[in-house]
Design a protein around this motif. Structure first.
Motif, PDB file in Angstrom:
ATOM      1  N   UNK A 117       0.864  -1.164   0.000  1.00  7.07           N
ATOM      2  CA  UNK A 117       0.000   0.000   0.000  1.00  7.07           C
ATOM      3  C   UNK A 117       0.906   1.221   0.000  1.00  7.07           C
ATOM      4  N   UNK A 118       0.766   2.025  -1.022  1.00  2.00           N
ATOM      5  CA  UNK A 118       1.689   3.143  -1.174  1.00  2.00           C
ATOM      6  C   UNK A 118       1.501   4.187  -0.089  1.00  2.00           C
ATOM      7  N   UNK A 119       0.269   4.354   0.344  1.00  3.19           N
ATOM      8  CA  UNK A 119      -0.064   5.465   1.236  1.00  3.19           C
ATOM      9  C   UNK A 119      -0.888   4.958   2.404  1.00  3.19           C
ATOM     10  N   UNK A 120      -0.989   5.785   3.400  1.00  4.81           N
ATOM     11  CA  UNK A 120      -1.889   5.489   4.507  1.00  4.81           C
ATOM     12  C   UNK A 120      -3.333   5.690   4.050  1.00  4.81           C
ATOM     13  N   UNK A 121      -4.279   4.985   4.684  1.00  6.02           N
ATOM     14  CA  UNK A 121      -5.670   5.407   4.488  1.00  6.02           C
ATOM     15  C   UNK A 121      -5.794   6.863   4.969  1.00  6.02           C
ATOM     16  N   UNK A 122      -6.730   7.613   4.463  1.00  3.64           N
ATOM     17  CA  UNK A 122      -7.782   7.242   3.541  1.00  3.64           C
ATOM     18  C   UNK A 122      -7.459   7.926   2.231  1.00  3.64           C
ATOM     19  N   UNK A 123      -7.422   7.165   1.179  1.00  2.00           N
ATOM     20  CA  UNK A 123      -7.003   7.719  -0.088  1.00  2.00           C
ATOM     21  C   UNK A 123      -7.691   6.969  -1.232  1.00  2.00           C
ATOM     22  N   UNK A 124      -7.807   7.650  -2.369  1.00  2.00           N
ATOM     23  CA  UNK A 124      -8.411   7.047  -3.553  1.00  2.00           C
ATOM     24  C   UNK A 124      -7.765   7.663  -4.790  1.00  2.00           C
ATOM     25  N   UNK A 125      -8.035   7.062  -5.927  1.00  2.00           N
ATOM     26  CA  UNK A 125      -7.593   7.604  -7.212  1.00  2.00           C
ATOM     27  C   UNK A 125      -6.083   7.769  -7.282  1.00  2.00           C
ATOM     28  N   UNK A 126      -5.363   6.715  -6.924  1.00  2.00           N
ATOM     29  CA  UNK A 126      -3.922   6.680  -7.110  1.00  2.00           C
ATOM     30  C   UNK A 126      -3.590   6.370  -8.568  1.00  2.00           C
ATOM     31  N   UNK A 127      -2.814   7.237  -9.199  1.00  2.00           N
ATOM     32  CA  UNK A 127      -2.508   7.086 -10.630  1.00  2.00           C
ATOM     33  C   UNK A 127      -1.023   7.331 -10.842  1.00  2.00           C
ATOM     34  N   UNK A 128      -0.308   6.335 -11.357  1.00  2.00           N
ATOM     35  CA  UNK A 128       1.126   6.458 -11.594  1.00  2.00           C
ATOM     36  C   UNK A 128       1.415   7.157 -12.924  1.00  2.00           C
ATOM     37  N   UNK A 129       2.496   7.905 -12.942  1.00  2.00           N
ATOM     38  CA  UNK A 129       3.002   8.454 -14.198  1.00  2.00           C
ATOM     39  C   UNK A 129       3.722   7.331 -14.966  1.00  2.00           C
ATOM     40  N   UNK A 130       3.755   7.425 -16.292  1.00  2.00           N
ATOM     41  CA  UNK A 130       4.317   6.316 -17.081  1.00  2.00           C
ATOM     42  C   UNK A 130       5.846   6.285 -17.103  1.00  2.00           C
ATOM     43  N   UNK A 131       6.490   7.253 -16.497  1.00  2.00           N
ATOM     44  CA  UNK A 131       7.958   7.202 -16.402  1.00  2.00           C
ATOM     45  C   UNK A 131       8.390   7.998 -15.181  1.00  2.00           C
ATOM     46  N   UNK A 132       9.650   7.732 -14.783  1.00  2.00           N
ATOM     47  CA  UNK A 132      10.222   8.519 -13.693  1.00  2.00           C
ATOM     48  C   UNK A 132      10.523   9.947 -14.165  1.00  2.00           C
ATOM     49  N   UNK A 133      10.491  10.848 -13.221  1.00  2.11           N
ATOM     50  CA  UNK A 133      10.895  12.226 -13.482  1.00  2.11           C
ATOM     51  C   UNK A 133      11.986  12.570 -12.485  1.00  2.11           C
TER      52      UNK A 133
END
Lengths: 321, 321, 321, 321, 321, 321
Positions: free
Chosen positions: B143-159
Motif C-alpha cells: 500500500x503506497x499510502x496510509x488510508x484514507x485515499x483514492x484515485x492513485x494514478x502512476x506516471x508512465x515514467x520517472x521524473x
C-alpha cells in the motif's frame, strides 16, 4: 539501546491518599495560558533533556487563536521560559514555507540531533518533520505524509534499518474517528510499509486514539502512552492510557491497558477553551529509578505534569490487558 | 519519451451533428453489467495495449456488491472477455492479503512491466500497488499510502529519478471533499515530497476532483483527464475534464479547462446503481493520428467509450483556461 | 386590473385518457438542454407576451455548470431562439456587478416595464431585481433582500400603494426547510412589513415550498402556483400545486390545494442533472378562454409546457382545500 | 455628531498586573442569574444613559427557558433593578403580537427617542424594532427583516439621509456560519441597499461574526465591537474584538483587529448554561476621558463589565490590522 | 403445518437466456402508479389467496403523497381491481383512530382469519396489527410495539404457543441503520421475549435489513425473503435476498444468502419516486410444484412480480451461505 | 394504596434565602466519583427504603468508562457503602447474559419484591427488568422492549390488573428527540397497549423528555418527576420538572409544570464528564410530613440530593400548568 539516567526530572511522590498508577503534580498547571504576552493558551507540548537542563517545543496559540510552536528552556522541567515569538523555520523549498498552522509538537533525539514532528498545515493537517542540533536553528525537512493526518510521533531509533513513525489518519475537521498506524522510512522523507497498529475500543477510547509521547524502549517492548477519546452528548473527552508494543515489529501490540490512566477530572482539565481534555505529548524517564514524568495539555489551555513509575505501569498493563 | 503508435485503438469519427471536443461511441455501453455471470456491474476499469491486442483490469462488483478486480482481454478494445474470477494476487506479507475490497484500477507500463494501482481496502481505502509482467501472475507490492485515499494514478515514467503518483486524500465514507496531490518515490514503496496539484473550483468540479487515466506525455506537458464532482440536492454528479501539467514539475498546472468535456447525459450514464456518473480510468492514444480513446465508467454500472483528438483537446485547454 | 386576452398562447387540449387538472404538452420538453452551444441545461425560466409574440429570460447553466440568464424570443411560445451569451446587466453600483451566479428568473410587467427577479449570488443567494423596457437593455436595480433567499416573485401590480414580493428565506446550501413570505415596498428597493404567507405541510410539500410563476389576478383572489418538496431517502422531489390568496391582503390564504397538480413522472422529469424535479416559473393566461400555459423546468435539465384551465383550477382548489 | 460626556459611567482602572487593552471589572458578574425571582439567567443586555442615571433592556430567560426582555434601572450602571415582568409591547398589527421569543437587545438614542432592536421570533428569528420615549411605554414598530436573522444593531444617527442597521443573516438553528451585513432605510420600516460589511476569518472568528454594541462614532470612523465564534470539538467559543468602519460608507472596513480583545477565561465566562461565551451588547462612552465601559453576557448566564480606553483601542486596531 | 397447493398462482417460466435464481415477469409492472384515480403510486403491497382467487392490501400513496392502505381483488394475481378509497378501520379505542399514515402492509392467515400488519403512524412509525375475516370489515387490534419501528411481519402459525413477529427497530426519519428482531406474544397484543435475528453485513445489505413477505414454512426451516439496503453516494439501493431460519427457534439463522436475489436494474425499478428500490412484501407459494411468486414494489412507485422455485432457492442458500 | 411513613429519609430544611420549590442539600454531592476504587463516576442511581435503612442500585462507570450497576447500602440515605464489584445477575437464558452495558437504574417495590429497571445493552439500548427479594440475589427477567429505548420506569402497583411502565423510545446514539410513552403488561414480560404520555415542549424541555424516579401515588394523581433536555450550541442541558398523571389512566396528563424545578447551576452540576446535567432517578417520600428527597445525578459524574414538599410541588403544578 540503553537509555541514559535522568535523575533531575521533575518529580513528586504519590500522595498518601492516592492509589492510582498515575498521579498529578500538586502545583498544576505548571504553565499558565498567559505565560507569554501573546499567548491565549500553551499546551500539548514537548520536552527533552538538553545540556543538563531541559528544552522544549511548545504549542502556543496566540490571541488570534492561531496555532504555532515556540521554543522554551527550563532548569528543572517545571519552570519554563518561552520565546515570545514562534520558531522561525528554515525551509529549502519555499512552497512549503507558507504558514497555515503548526501544533501538537513532539521532540525526539535520533542519531545526532533532535527531530521535531508536529501537525503542519499544508492544504489541511499533515505531519511536518524538522530538526535542530542546538535549539537555535530549526530546519524544516518535509511533510512526511499526505493530508489529512495528525499525531505523528517518531521512534527514538531505527528498527531494522528504518525510521519508524506513528500517525493517525484524520479528516479535515474535528475527526470523529481515528486509529494509530505506523510507517517506515529509509531517510525520514519517503515513507511506506504502513501498518495498522491499533484502533478504537469501547468506553474512554471509543471515538479515536492517537499516539502521545515518543515511545519508551524497555526490555519488554515499546511503552506507548496514547490518548483516547469518548464522545459524550456534550462533546469529546480526552483521556490517556498505555500500551506495550513489540520491540522489533512495533505494529504488534503485546499489552494494552483496558482502563485509562488519567482522565480529565480537575478544574484545569475540565474548564478551558476545550473542556475535558488531558492530552500527553512528552515524557521524561529516569531509567535507574523507573520514574516517569508526563507532560500533558489540559483543556487545550494549559500544561501540566503527572507522574508514574515504570514498574507500576508495566504491572498495570499486565493486569488490565 | 516517444509514445508508440497505436493505430488499432477503438475509434469512431465524431458524428456530423456533434460539435463537442469529446464524443461518445455509438454502441455504448461496450461492457454490460452482466458480462460475466457473477457480476452486478463492470465499470471504472483500465485498459492497455498488450501483445498487439488489448488487456485490462476491470472493476467487477459481484452480486454481494463486493468490489474486486478481474482480468480481461480484447482483440479490438471494444469486445472484451473477462475472467469469471477475480485476480488472485501474490502477497509477500500475509498481513496485507486479507481481502476487504479492491476497486477503480489503473494500469500503466513503466520500465519493464505493467503496474496496477487501485483503491485497496486496508483498514479503510488506500492505494494498492501491484505489477504483472504477463497478465498471468499478479504481484502485490505494498500500500503506497496510509488510508484514507483514492484515485492513485502512476506516471508512465520517472521524473528526475523518482516515480510519481497522483492521489486524492479522502475520508472513510463518501467524502464530500477532495483535491489532487502528487507524491514521489525512489522505489514505488516509500513515498514522500508530497505536493498539492489542484483542488476544487466552482460548478461541475465544486465538491471534489480526482485524477483519471494515466497522464499522457506531450511535448507541452502532461495531459491529465480528471473527474470532478458537483453536489446537487439529489447527490453527486461526476463529469470529467482535462488539464495540462508541467513536464518536469508536474504539480504545476499549465492549463486547466474551465468546462467539463463530458457530463452524464445519456440513459446509461444517468440511470444505474449510482445515477449521474461518468468516470474515466484509461485512455489509449495513437500518437501519429492524435486519436484518443477514453474508457469511462457509467452510473457505476457499465463501461463505455468516448473519443477525442489530441490537437482539439489542447486547443480546448488553451481556449478555456 | 383587467388582464389582456392572449389568444395565441401555446396550447394543446387535454388528452382523452387524461383526467387530471393539469396535463403535459405532448412534445415535451420544448427546450432541450443543448439548445445553444454553451449550455449544459436550460430550465426554470420565465416567459412573457412581448410585441405580439413572446420573450423570455432563461436559466442557462453552461458547461462549467455556472448558472446565468439568457434572453430568448419565440413566435409561438414553443419554439425558442436564445442568445448564446448571457444577459449583460447595467449596474449603477460596481460593487454589485461582480458575478457569482444568477438563476431561476421570473419576469413580470408592472407599470411601464418588465421587471425581472432571480436568485442572485451576492455573498450567498438573494433576490436580484432588474428591469428592461425592450428586452434589449437590462438594468440591475438592487438586491431586494439580504441573503439567504430564493424564489423572489413580484406581484403584477401594487396593492394599497406598495409593491409586493414573495420570497423564501433559505440557507446557504440545499436548504432542507422553506416557507413562503411576502414583503412590501414603496420603491422596489426598500422592503419591509414582511408577512408569513404559508409554510410546509405533509406529503408532497413537507420539506419546503416556494412561489412559482407570477401570481394571476382573478376576481376571487391571486392564483399562485407554487412548488413543494418532499424528501425521500434518495433526495428531494419537486412537485407543484396551487393556492388562492386574498386580493387585498395577499398573505391570507383563501384556498390551498391539498394535492399536487403535477409531480415528476415522465422520463424528462425523472432523469437528468437533478432527478425528480418539476419546477414552474411562468404562466401565460388567456383570460377570455381561461386557458393557462405553464412553463416548468424538468430535472434541472430541460424546459417543458403543461396546460390547465382557470375554472378547473379554481374548482380543484375549492374541492381540495 | 458630538457625543455627550458621560463622566458617571461605571469604571475601574486597569489592574497593575494586566497589560491587555480590555480588562474585566473585579466584581464581575454584576448581574447574577437570579436577580429576579423568575429568572434562569440575565445576559446579553443593553444599557443607555437615561435621565442622569442609567436604564436598560435586559435579556431575562425565565425558568421555562423562555427568552424575553425586561426593563431595568440603575443609579451607577453596576447595581441594577429589573422589572420582574417582561416588557409589554404595544402592537399596531395584532399578527405581530404573538409571542415566540425575544432576545439579545440593543438600545440606541436616535433623533428623539430610544430605539430597541432585538432578535424577535416571527416564524424564526428576525430583527424586531421598537421604541420608547420614556422607558415606560414600549412600541413595537415592525420586523425589519425577513427571518432568519440575528444581531440587528442600529447606528446612532442617519447617514446620507438613511438609517443604517447591521445584521447577521442566519439559519433557524445554532447557525454554523454568519457574516455582518448592513441595510439602509428611509423610515426604519423598509430596508434595502444591503451591503456586505465583513465576514469570518481564521482563529477566534472562524465560524461566524456578529455586531455587538451600537457603534461609536469617532473622528476616524465608526468603532464597532463585535463577537466572533470559533468551533472547537466541544462547541462554540464566543470572544469579542473590534473594527473601525468608514464614517460615510460604513460597509467599508478601515481597520479590523486580528486578535480578540477578550475571550472567555474566567469561571463565570466558562461555566454556565452555555460554556465559553463572552458576548458584548452595549457600551457606555465618556468622550472627554476616552473611557469605555462594555457590558457583556457571560456563558449565556450572567452579565459582566469590562473596560477600555478609546485611544488604546484605536492604537490596538492600527497595530493589529 | 401443511401448506395448501396453490396451482393458480401467477407464473411465467424463466427465460431461456436467464440463469438467475429469481427472474422478473415479462409484463412488469403489473400495477401502474395510476391504477386508481387518486393514486400517486401503488407498491410494497401484500397479496393472499382468497376464495379461490386473490385478495390483497395495497399501499396506495395519493396525490397529497399521503400513505394509506386500499383493498384489492384479482382473479389471477396479475390483474387487480383496487378500491378507490382506503380501508376504513374499525377501532375500539378512539385514541388510536387518528390517521397519521399507514404503509407497507403484509397479510397472513393465522388460525381463523387474515391478519394485517403495517407501518402505522402513532407518534412516529410503529407496527399496527389488524384483522379481517372476509376482506369486508377490517378491525384494528393494537399497535404491537412502541415507535419507532417498521417491517412488522407475522409468522403464519404459533410456535410453542406463542405468536411470532419480525420487526425492525428504526428511528423517526429515513433510518440509516436497521436489523431484524423477533418478538413473541400470547395474544397478539402484548409482546416480549424479543430476540435479535440478524443484522447488516457488507455490500448490498450494509446499511439495513428488514423482513419482507410472511416467512414460508419448509421442512428445513422458515424461508425468509428480506430486503437489504446499500448506501451509495447518491442514496439508498434496496435489493432483496433470502435466509433460512430454525423452525422452532426462528431467531437462529441456518443459512443466509451472501448475494442478493434481485437488485434494481430495470427502468421501472431504477426510475420513479425513489430510484433504485426493489422491495418484496408478499409471496404466493404452490407447494407441490415448488413455484413461488414474489410481489415487490419498484422505485416506490409501481408493483411488479418475480418468480423462483423453492428447490433452487434452497440450493442457492446452501451454496451461498 | 397507602404509602408507608418514612420519617428517617435524609432531609434538610430550605435555606432562608431560598424561595424555590426544590432546594439542594448543602453537602452535595453526597457520593463522589471515586467512592469505590474502580469507579470513574457514580450517578443516575436508585434508592429505596430497605429493612429500616436504605439500599440502592448505583450506576458506576469504571475507568474503562464501561457502565454497570453496583449494589449499595446506607444507614441514613446520605452515607453509602457500595460494592466494589458490579451486581452479578442470574440469567435463565444465556443469550441475554452477554454484557454490553447497564445504566440509569430505577428500583421499585411491587407486590412481593424489588424490581429493577435499567437501560440494558442488547444490540443497542433497551429496558432490562430484574428483581431481588433481598438485595443479595438479583434475577434478570427479560428485556421488556425492543431496542432502542431508555428511561424505563415501573409504576409501584398494577392498574386495572396490569403492570405499567414508562419508557422513552430512542435511537442508537445520543438521541436528539424523545417523548414519554407508557406500556402495559399482564406479567412484566410481554408489553403492549402502548400509549403516548407526553412529548417535548419549548425551552428547558425542547429536545427530549424522559421519566425520572418511580412515580408517587397521591390522591390527586401520579406525581412524576421527569427530566427535560434543551440543546444549546454547546450541547445538551438536562434539567428536571414535574407532572401529575391520572390515577387510572396514567397516560392522561392532569398538570404539567411549565418551569423546571432544578437546572444545573452549581459547580458539581456544570463541570464533570458531561457538563450541565441534573438527572433524577429516585425519590424517598414521607407521606405524613410530605417531605420528598430526590436523588439526582450531576454532570454524569456524582450523585446529589435535593428536597421538596409534596404540598408545594402540587401547588407549583397547579400554578404553572
Amino acid at each position: 539501546m540503553t537509555l541514559p539516567a535522568l535523575p533531575s526530572i521533575p518529580w513528586e511522590e504519590r500522595p498518601a491518599d492516592c492509589s492510582t498508577v498515575v498521579w498529578r503534580y500538586s502545583a498544576n498547571p505548571i504553565i499558565p495560558r498567559d505565560l507569554i504576552p501573546s499567548s491565549n493558551s500553551i499546551f500539548n507540548s514537548a520536552v527533552v533533556p538538553f545540556q543538563g537542563k531541559f528544552a522544549g517545543v511548545f504549542r502556543c496559540d496566540d490571541k488570534q487563536r492561531e496555532m504555532n510552536l515556540n521554543r522554551g528552556f527550563s532548569p528543572d522541567g517545571i519552570h519554563w521560559q518561552l520565546d515570545h515569538e514562534p520558531i522561525n523555520w528554515i525551509y529549502d523549498d519555499p512552497e512549503l514555507s507558507h504558514f497555515q498552522y503548526r501544533y501538537d509538537p513532539r521532540v525526539v533525539w535520533i542519531d545526532d540531533r533532535f527531530y521535531i514532528t508536529w501537525c503542519n498545515g499544508y492544504h489541511g493537517p499533515t505531519i511536518g518533520i524538522g530538526y535542530t542540533f542546538d535549539f537555535e536553528q530549526f530546519h524544516f525537512l518535509e511533510n512526511a505524509l499526505l493530508p489529512f493526518n495528525r499525531n505523528g510521533v517518531l521512534f527514538p531509533r531505527q528498527i531494522n534499518g528504518e525510521y519508524i513513525m506513528f500517525s493517525r489518519p484524520s479528516d479535515n475537521g474535528h475527526t470523529p474517528f481515528g486509529d494509530i498506524y505506523l510507517s517506515r522510512s529509509p531517510d525520514l522523507i519517503h515513507w511506506g510499509k504502513h501498518r495498522f497498529v491499533m484502533g478504537v475500543r469501547g468506553g474512554w477510547e471509543s471515538t479515536k486514539v492517537g499516539a502521545g509521547p515518543v515511545p519508551i524502549e524497555t526490555p519488554e517492548g515499546w511503552l506507548m502512552f496514547y490518548h483516547g477519546v469518548l464522545t459524550s452528548c456534550n462533546g469529546f473527552v480526552y483521556s490517556f492510557g498505555a500500551a506495550l508494543l513489540d520491540l522489533e515489529q512495533p505494529w504488534k501490540v503485546i499489552y494494552r491497558g483496558t482502563s485509562y490512566l488519567l482522565s480529565p477530572q480537575t478544574y484545569y482539565e475540565c474548564v478551558g477553551d476545550v473542556p475535558n481534555v488531558a492530552f500527553p505529548c512528552a515524557t521524561l524517564y529516569d531509567t535507574p529509578s523507573g520514574r516517569i514524568s508526563i507532560y500533558y495539555g489540559c483543556a487545550d489551555t494549559v500544561t501540566s505534569l503527572a507522574f508514574c513509575r515504570m514498574d507500576e505501569v508495566m504491572a498495570f498493563l499486565k493486569e488490565n490487558k
